[in-house]
Design an enzyme around this catalytic site. Sequence first.
Site, PDB file in Angstrom:
ATOM      1  CG  ASP A  60      -3.588 -57.978  57.996  1.00  0.00           C
ATOM      2  OD1 ASP A  60      -2.744 -58.421  58.792  1.00  0.00           O
ATOM      3  OD2 ASP A  60      -3.585 -56.804  57.586  1.00  0.00           O
ATOM      4  CD  GLU A 234      -2.442 -55.351  64.994  1.00  0.00           C
ATOM      5  OE1 GLU A 234      -2.517 -54.113  65.108  1.00  0.00           O
ATOM      6  OE2 GLU A 234      -1.516 -55.914  64.387  1.00  0.00           O
TER       7      GLU A 234
END
Length: 522
Positions: A60, A234
């Site tokens: 991420d 997401e």
Amino acid sequence: MPSLSSKLKVSLEVALALFAIATASANTTDTTDDAPQQPTIVDYTTSEAGNPFVDGWYADPDTAIYQGLYWVFPTSSYPYEEQTYLDAFSSPDLVHWTKYPNILTTQDVTWAKKAVWAPAPAFRNGKYYIYFGANDIQEGEPEQGVIGGIGVAVADSPQGPYVDAIGKPLIGTYNNSAQPIDQDVFIDDDGQAYIYYGGHGHANVAKLKEDMISFDTFEDGTTFKEITPNNYVEGPQMLKRNGKYYLMWSEGGWTGPDYAVSYAMADSPLGPFYQVDGTRILQQDAAVAKGSGHNGVIHVPGTDIYYIVYHRRPLSEDAGEHRVLCYDRMYFSEDGSIQPVKMLVKDNFDDGDMVGWKTYGGELDPHVVDNKLEVKSDTEDGIIVALDANFTVQTYDATIILSDSSNDVTTSAGLVFRVTDVTSGPSGAKGYYAGLSTAGRVLITILGGDGTTVFVEGVDIKAGIEYHVRVSATEDGVNVFVDDFESPVLVLSDTTYTQGTNGVAVFNTEAKFDNVTIAEAT
Ligand SMILES: *[C@@H]1O[C@H](CO)[C@@H](O)[C@H](O)[C@H]1NC(C)=O
Ligand SMILES: *[C@@H]1O[C@H](CO)[C@@H](O)[C@H](O)[C@H]1NC(C)=O
Ligand SMILES: *[C@@H]1O[C@H](CO)[C@@H](O)[C@H](O)[C@H]1NC(C)=O
Ligand SMILES: *[C@@H]1O[C@H](CO)[C@@H](O)[C@H](O)[C@H]1NC(C)=O
């Protein structure tokens, strides 16, 4: 030697680039610092010194340019209970990275216990902010008193230490069904800051006030505006280029191979986005890696150079959290669309490390010395140092420098490809080896099976000379080129092995390797 006119052209380009840097600083966008120090302009096709570009399990990534350096802020990729801290990385050139451990830990955030995710950096009013998710709260839990969600921490320097700015989650509820995780903070040219966020298939945007720790409402009085594109899962990321807004996001399941990045464009930071289904630009490649997703973007200021920074899972890894940090060049087309990203496989060892390579067989550890991979084997059994790749039809280039002169035909160094069963080194491996020997040979060995070797003799191979070796592995066989890429030195018509990893091998000598490039042949 360059002609005079090309020299003039080069200096004109430099002048234009400097002019662009000077004019770009009037109003900074996204999470770029207002500080005058500009980073070095870096123009690469990929992480030329190898992906992953840092060692360790991370995911991420989001990016910033602070104090003339490129920064990457990732999730520490471990089981949720162990995700209690964040590390950061900075680099002057996207090649050499400095790690800052524990820039934020749950000890500095009383309500955060675990699952500290997806740090998003921002800079405003002389303060550095990190927005993070924590505790992985589920729908209905906030109503039962469970605390978690998106927090905000602040520091006086990019590497922290960051401390909780408000003592509680900034977003601690589900609104519009969006799980409060996976935030991105974007500051538009007019100074308005936005937070994009959301898991469980819903994306929201909200306006952050100038203080960066509270919300403004939209004209209709709401705080959270849902902007979920189709297939959204997401990891939203906002990017502005030439007045257009690009919403990027991740699709698929993060533990699976099919995690991917798509994007859509709009004329406003709130949408509507033109392509509601999005356009997929990053995904797994059976030859390179799987689960490629959850991206940040590096824009080199004053240029049109962009890199997509993302995580992926090495081909031989199956655990969900075994994710690594990578970047590749991201190109735009003339109409403003983003071109599909090709994950390239290169390593020039200029970062001084061999992250991504593993050693099989042999008793001596290879090292990177003077930005070259130095590999030694004292035995005829040899050693393999390999990547985690799976190329089929390919062009594999590398520079090989043999260290010792020897007339012994058991000494050689070269490239292995389409290799499987590599664990015990050359003796157990299946695949191909193309080598050079100072005994005057260029050879190809079919590893495994009966170990057939074909070779040409009387070739002038000397120690200390850089040989550019190219292997072209086709559907019909193997071609080996040395320095001359028109005519192969050696051709083997054999199709025993069709796929597997790439690496280097050394038998009974020492050699250095440099400028490795492996590409699918089309
Ligand atoms: C967000 O959701 C919570 C829980 O449903 C609700 O109490 C709150 O009013 C919502 N906040 C906003 C700003 O809409
Ligand atoms: C810079 O941002 C301010 C608001 O923060 C705005 O008033 C101004 O017009 C912007 N300047 C430029 C050159 O875009
Ligand atoms: C390697 O790639 C081939 C063809 O793309 C595929 O069939 C095979 O399953 C892959 N092997 C591994 C170990 O990923
Ligand atoms: C590796 O590539 C760089 C850049 O093209 C070049 O300067 C260098 O000489 C090469 N090194 C070797 C050993 O091939």
